[in-house]
Design a protein around this motif. Sequence first.
Motif, PDB file in Angstrom:
ATOM      1  N   GLN A   1       0.938  -1.237  -0.463  1.00  0.00           N
ATOM      2  CA  GLN A   1      -0.197  -0.201   0.270  1.00  0.00           C
ATOM      3  C   GLN A   1       0.677   1.216  -0.064  1.00  0.00           C
ATOM      4  O   GLN A   1       1.677   1.489   0.317  1.00  0.00           O
TER       5      GLN A   1
ATOM      6  N   LYS B   1     -10.400   7.143  -6.857  1.00  0.00           N
ATOM      7  CA  LYS B   1      -9.835   6.185  -7.167  1.00  0.00           C
ATOM      8  C   LYS B   1      -9.518   5.103  -6.473  1.00  0.00           C
ATOM      9  O   LYS B   1      -8.369   5.944  -6.117  1.00  0.00           O
ATOM     10  N   LYS B   2      -9.748   3.456  -6.716  1.00  0.00           N
ATOM     11  CA  LYS B   2      -8.795   3.228  -5.915  1.00  0.00           C
ATOM     12  C   LYS B   2      -7.586   2.725  -7.516  1.00  0.00           C
ATOM     13  O   LYS B   2      -7.778   2.272  -8.128  1.00  0.00           O
TER      14      LYS B   2
ATOM     15  N   ASP C   1      -8.147  -8.646  -2.955  1.00  0.00           N
ATOM     16  CA  ASP C   1      -9.746  -7.920  -3.154  1.00  0.00           C
ATOM     17  C   ASP C   1      -9.958  -6.630  -4.187  1.00  0.00           C
ATOM     18  O   ASP C   1      -9.567  -6.012  -4.365  1.00  0.00           O
TER      19      ASP C   1
ATOM     20  N   ASP D   1     -11.934  -6.602  -6.627  1.00  0.00           N
ATOM     21  CA  ASP D   1     -12.593  -5.928  -7.345  1.00  0.00           C
ATOM     22  C   ASP D   1     -12.618  -4.339  -6.657  1.00  0.00           C
ATOM     23  O   ASP D   1     -13.356  -3.498  -7.415  1.00  0.00           O
ATOM     24  N   LYS D   2     -12.425  -4.062  -5.078  1.00  0.00           N
ATOM     25  CA  LYS D   2     -12.056  -2.935  -5.237  1.00  0.00           C
ATOM     26  C   LYS D   2     -11.151  -1.544  -6.448  1.00  0.00           C
ATOM     27  O   LYS D   2     -11.400  -0.726  -5.767  1.00  0.00           O
ATOM     28  N   TYR D   3     -10.326  -2.264  -6.630  1.00  0.00           N
ATOM     29  CA  TYR D   3     -10.018  -1.203  -7.623  1.00  0.00           C
ATOM     30  C   TYR D   3     -10.433  -0.623  -8.895  1.00  0.00           C
ATOM     31  O   TYR D   3     -11.251  -1.540  -9.810  1.00  0.00           O
ATOM     32  N   ASP D   4     -10.141   0.658  -9.257  1.00  0.00           N
ATOM     33  CA  ASP D   4     -11.037   1.423 -10.409  1.00  0.00           C
ATOM     34  C   ASP D   4     -10.584   1.432 -11.193  1.00  0.00           C
ATOM     35  O   ASP D   4     -10.150   1.017 -12.267  1.00  0.00           O
TER      36      ASP D   4
ATOM     37  N   LYS E   1     -12.609  -2.205 -15.964  1.00  0.00           N
ATOM     38  CA  LYS E   1     -11.554  -1.266 -14.633  1.00  0.00           C
ATOM     39  C   LYS E   1     -10.904  -0.474 -16.009  1.00  0.00           C
ATOM     40  O   LYS E   1     -11.547  -1.347 -17.172  1.00  0.00           O
TER      41      LYS E   1
END
Length: 212
Positions: free
Chosen positions: A41, A56-57, A122, A124-127, A156
């Motif tokens: 991170q 945005k992630k 995870d 799916d959390k990323y844009d 995405k």
Amino acid sequence: MNKREFLKFTGISLLSLTALTLGCGNDKTAKADAPAPEVKQNTNKGASQNMSTNSKKILVAYFSWSGNTKAVAEEIHKQVGGDIVEIVPATPYSETYSVTVAKAKAEQAANARPAISTKIADFDKYDVIFLGYPNWWGSYPMPVATFVETYKLDGKTVAPFFTHGGGGEQRCLSDLQKLAPNAKFTQDLVLSGSSAKSSQAQIKSWLDSLQL
């Protein structure tokens, strides 16, 4: 030629050696029994605000054999923030250039999907996915195909970046678009291996142009 000897020739096009383009640098190859790469991170408070202001992630994912693509990925991560992860094959490529050239050619001919040890809990959390790799035989290294098919890019925003030893982009972008037809692709960034570690300004200019 071993890897150390290969690094002395950073400006030479690998297309002259049967069209495989690998970035140059010092890459640490993962062991087959090593733990899965950790998604790191961002802790850089000075990262660009282009994307954080839009909440945005971001994930920077990259495959690197020689270290050049890794250097570009780390600079992108430094400038945009988000998380970063390396795409690591479960069975490492040889550090001997000619051996890796031959293996990469065989994998591409077979349309292989080499196992990877990279785990993302995870996804799916990323844009926005910044996805980078070196030009190998005019296209993506096959572990990248494994990654894309494991972690679906549907919906995405994908910002691709490539390094090369003289061959340029070739099919790196078009083949990736075919592999992930439901992703939204931005303009790509293409850098020579010899300039990868000194491309901060070019990376910044590219990131600013994306307006994500």
